[in-house]
Design a protein around this motif. Structure first.
Motif, PDB file in Angstrom:
ATOM      1  N   THR A  63       0.868  -1.172   0.000  1.00 45.82           N
ATOM      2  CA  THR A  63       0.000   0.000   0.000  1.00 45.82           C
ATOM      3  C   THR A  63       0.907   1.224   0.000  1.00 45.82           C
ATOM      4  OG1 THR A  63      -0.137   0.005   2.411  1.00 45.82           O
ATOM      5  CG2 THR A  63      -1.863  -1.174   1.213  1.00 45.82           C
ATOM      6  N   VAL A  64       0.616   2.157  -0.902  1.00 49.25           N
ATOM      7  CA  VAL A  64       1.494   3.301  -1.091  1.00 49.25           C
ATOM      8  C   VAL A  64       0.658   4.571  -1.186  1.00 49.25           C
ATOM      9  CG1 VAL A  64       3.418   4.200  -2.459  1.00 49.25           C
ATOM     10  CG2 VAL A  64       2.974   1.760  -2.458  1.00 49.25           C
ATOM     11  N   SER A  65       1.113   5.604  -0.518  1.00 48.39           N
ATOM     12  CA  SER A  65       0.434   6.901  -0.573  1.00 48.39           C
ATOM     13  C   SER A  65       0.646   7.553  -1.935  1.00 48.39           C
ATOM     14  CB  SER A  65       1.006   7.806   0.520  1.00 48.39           C
ATOM     15  OG  SER A  65       0.677   9.145   0.288  1.00 48.39           O
ATOM     16  N   ALA A  66      -0.355   8.298  -2.379  1.00 45.30           N
ATOM     17  CA  ALA A  66      -0.244   9.026  -3.650  1.00 45.30           C
ATOM     18  C   ALA A  66       0.858  10.071  -3.586  1.00 45.30           C
ATOM     19  CB  ALA A  66      -1.579   9.679  -3.991  1.00 45.30           C
ATOM     20  N   GLU A  67       1.286  10.445  -2.389  1.00 50.44           N
ATOM     21  CA  GLU A  67       2.341  11.444  -2.217  1.00 50.44           C
ATOM     22  C   GLU A  67       3.742  10.846  -2.269  1.00 50.44           C
ATOM     23  OE1 GLU A  67       1.484  14.697  -2.126  1.00 50.44           O
ATOM     24  OE2 GLU A  67      -0.503  13.861  -2.465  1.00 50.44           O
ATOM     25  N   SER A  68       3.845   9.528  -2.329  1.00 51.52           N
ATOM     26  CA  SER A  68       5.161   8.896  -2.327  1.00 51.52           C
ATOM     27  C   SER A  68       5.879   9.138  -3.658  1.00 51.52           C
ATOM     28  CB  SER A  68       5.021   7.389  -2.088  1.00 51.52           C
ATOM     29  OG  SER A  68       4.501   6.769  -3.242  1.00 51.52           O
ATOM     30  N   PRO A  69       7.202   9.165  -3.640  1.00 48.27           N
ATOM     31  CA  PRO A  69       7.964   9.362  -4.886  1.00 48.27           C
ATOM     32  C   PRO A  69       7.649   8.305  -5.946  1.00 48.27           C
ATOM     33  CG  PRO A  69       9.395   9.639  -2.983  1.00 48.27           C
ATOM     34  CD  PRO A  69       8.070   9.142  -2.464  1.00 48.27           C
ATOM     35  N   LEU A  70       7.429   7.053  -5.531  1.00 47.36           N
ATOM     36  CA  LEU A  70       7.110   5.984  -6.482  1.00 47.36           C
ATOM     37  C   LEU A  70       5.834   6.305  -7.244  1.00 47.36           C
ATOM     38  CD1 LEU A  70       7.514   3.092  -7.644  1.00 47.36           C
ATOM     39  CD2 LEU A  70       6.108   2.292  -5.737  1.00 47.36           C
ATOM     40  N   ILE A  71       4.790   6.668  -6.531  1.00 47.43           N
ATOM     41  CA  ILE A  71       3.506   6.939  -7.187  1.00 47.43           C
ATOM     42  C   ILE A  71       3.583   8.228  -8.004  1.00 47.43           C
ATOM     43  CG2 ILE A  71       1.037   7.308  -6.839  1.00 47.43           C
ATOM     44  CD1 ILE A  71       2.155   4.404  -6.267  1.00 47.43           C
ATOM     45  N   LYS A  72       4.303   9.220  -7.513  1.00 42.82           N
ATOM     46  CA  LYS A  72       4.473  10.449  -8.300  1.00 42.82           C
ATOM     47  C   LYS A  72       5.163  10.146  -9.628  1.00 42.82           C
ATOM     48  CE  LYS A  72       4.209  13.916  -4.713  1.00 42.82           C
ATOM     49  NZ  LYS A  72       4.847  15.002  -3.999  1.00 42.82           N
ATOM     50  N   ALA A  73       6.108   9.192  -9.617  1.00 40.33           N
ATOM     51  CA  ALA A  73       6.821   8.832 -10.846  1.00 40.33           C
ATOM     52  C   ALA A  73       5.911   8.127 -11.849  1.00 40.33           C
ATOM     53  CB  ALA A  73       8.028   7.946 -10.517  1.00 40.33           C
ATOM     54  N   MET A  74       4.936   7.365 -11.355  1.00 40.11           N
ATOM     55  CA  MET A  74       4.065   6.623 -12.278  1.00 40.11           C
ATOM     56  C   MET A  74       2.681   7.246 -12.439  1.00 40.11           C
ATOM     57  SD  MET A  74       2.854   3.096 -10.362  1.00 40.11           S
ATOM     58  CE  MET A  74       4.206   2.539  -9.384  1.00 40.11           C
ATOM     59  N   SER A  75       2.413   8.335 -11.750  1.00 42.15           N
ATOM     60  CA  SER A  75       1.100   8.969 -11.777  1.00 42.15           C
ATOM     61  C   SER A  75       0.665   9.335 -13.200  1.00 42.15           C
ATOM     62  CB  SER A  75       1.105  10.227 -10.910  1.00 42.15           C
ATOM     63  OG  SER A  75      -0.177  10.781 -10.859  1.00 42.15           O
ATOM     64  N   GLY A  76      -0.582   8.966 -13.522  1.00 42.87           N
ATOM     65  CA  GLY A  76      -1.147   9.287 -14.830  1.00 42.87           C
ATOM     66  C   GLY A  76      -0.782   8.310 -15.934  1.00 42.87           C
ATOM     67  N   LYS A  77       0.139   7.416 -15.667  1.00 44.11           N
ATOM     68  CA  LYS A  77       0.571   6.452 -16.691  1.00 44.11           C
ATOM     69  C   LYS A  77      -0.474   5.352 -16.855  1.00 44.11           C
ATOM     70  CE  LYS A  77       5.370   7.496 -16.772  1.00 44.11           C
ATOM     71  NZ  LYS A  77       5.193   8.808 -17.315  1.00 44.11           N
ATOM     72  N   LYS A  78      -0.430   4.698 -18.020  1.00 38.54           N
ATOM     73  CA  LYS A  78      -1.376   3.630 -18.338  1.00 38.54           C
ATOM     74  C   LYS A  78      -0.631   2.322 -18.563  1.00 38.54           C
ATOM     75  CE  LYS A  78      -4.685   6.833 -20.171  1.00 38.54           C
ATOM     76  NZ  LYS A  78      -5.882   6.981 -20.882  1.00 38.54           N
ATOM     77  N   GLU A  79      -1.403   1.241 -18.726  1.00 36.08           N
ATOM     78  CA  GLU A  79      -0.796  -0.078 -18.965  1.00 36.08           C
ATOM     79  C   GLU A  79       0.156  -0.012 -20.145  1.00 36.08           C
ATOM     80  OE1 GLU A  79      -3.773  -3.147 -19.301  1.00 36.08           O
ATOM     81  OE2 GLU A  79      -4.624  -2.679 -17.347  1.00 36.08           O
ATOM     82  N   GLY A  80       1.312  -0.669 -19.979  1.00 39.19           N
ATOM     83  CA  GLY A  80       2.313  -0.722 -21.037  1.00 39.19           C
ATOM     84  C   GLY A  80       3.323   0.417 -20.989  1.00 39.19           C
ATOM     85  N   GLU A  81       3.026   1.461 -20.226  1.00 38.01           N
ATOM     86  CA  GLU A  81       3.954   2.588 -20.147  1.00 38.01           C
ATOM     87  C   GLU A  81       5.097   2.280 -19.186  1.00 38.01           C
ATOM     88  OE1 GLU A  81       2.607   6.701 -20.502  1.00 38.01           O
ATOM     89  OE2 GLU A  81       0.549   5.924 -20.376  1.00 38.01           O
ATOM     90  N   ILE A  82       6.202   2.992 -19.388  1.00 37.49           N
ATOM     91  CA  ILE A  82       7.428   2.781 -18.618  1.00 37.49           C
ATOM     92  C   ILE A  82       7.716   4.043 -17.803  1.00 37.49           C
ATOM     93  CG2 ILE A  82       9.925   2.406 -18.825  1.00 37.49           C
ATOM     94  CD1 ILE A  82       9.299   0.868 -21.437  1.00 37.49           C
ATOM     95  N   PHE A  83       8.235   3.845 -16.594  1.00 33.33           N
ATOM     96  CA  PHE A  83       8.683   4.968 -15.775  1.00 33.33           C
ATOM     97  C   PHE A  83       9.959   4.566 -15.066  1.00 33.33           C
ATOM     98  CE2 PHE A  83       6.245   2.355 -12.942  1.00 33.33           C
ATOM     99  CZ  PHE A  83       6.875   2.469 -11.709  1.00 33.33           C
TER     100      PHE A  83
END
Length: 146
Positions: A113-133
Motif C-alpha cells: 500500500t502506497v500513498s499518492a504522495e510517495s515518490p514511487l507513485i508520483k513517478a508513475m502517476s497518470g501512466k497507463k498499462e504498457g507505459e514505462i517509468f
C-alpha cells in the motif's frame, strides 16, 4: 483482484491501530494520574515525560484517523491509469495507491500500500498499462491496472 476486499483489509488495519493508540493513551493518562504526589520536582519531571508520551500517541492517533478519512473516500471502481485508488502491477511488484499501511496479502500475493504522495507513485502517476517509468535509476513497466 478484488479492490473492495483490499480496502476492507486496509480499513481493518487502520481501525486496529486507532484502537491500540486509544488504549495506550488511556493507560498512559491513568499512570499519569497515579504519579500525582507532593514529593517534589522529580515527580513533576516524570509527569511531564508522561504528558509528552501522551502528546506523541495523540499525534499518531490523529495520523491514523486521517488515514481512515482518506481511505473512506477511495473508490473500488476500476482505473485505467495510475491515480488514487488504482491497483498497479509492474514488473517489480503490486502497488495499491491508497494510504501507506505496509504490505497486505490477498489471493496469495503481497501488495504494497502506497500513498499518492510517495515518490514511487508520483513517478508513475497518470501512466497507463504498457507505459514505462523510472525511479532511482530503476525502470519499471506498468503491466496491469485495476
Amino acid at each position: 483482484m478484488n479492490k473492495q476486499e483490499l480496502l476492507n483489509i486496509i480499513k481493518a488495519k487502520i481501525n486496529d491501530k486507532i484502537r491500540s493508540f486509544e488504549n495506550l493513551i488511556a493507560e498512559t493518562r491513568a499512570s499519569n494520574n497515579d504519579t500525582k504526589s507532593s514529593m517534589g520536582d522529580k515527580y513533576e519531571t516524570g509527569r511531564e515525560m508522561l504528558q509528552q508520551e501522551i502528546n506523541n500517541l495523540q499525534r499518531q492517533l490523529n495520523e491514523s484517523l486521517n488515514q481512515l478519512s482518506v481511505i473512506q473516500k477511495i473508490s473500488a471502481e476500476p482505473s485505467d491509469k495510475v491515480q488514487n485508488g488504482a491497483l498497479v502491477k509492474t514488473d517489480k511488484g503490486l502497488f495499491y495507491v491508497t494510504v501507506s499501511v505496509g504490505g497486505i496479502i490477498s489471493e496469495n500475493q503481497k501488495i504494497m500500500t502506497v500513498s499518492a504522495e510517495s515518490p514511487l507513485i508520483k513517478a508513475m502517476s497518470g501512466k497507463k498499462e504498457g507505459e514505462i517509468f523510472t525511479i532511482n535509476k530503476i525502470t519499471q513497466t506498468i503491466q496491469k491496472i485495476w
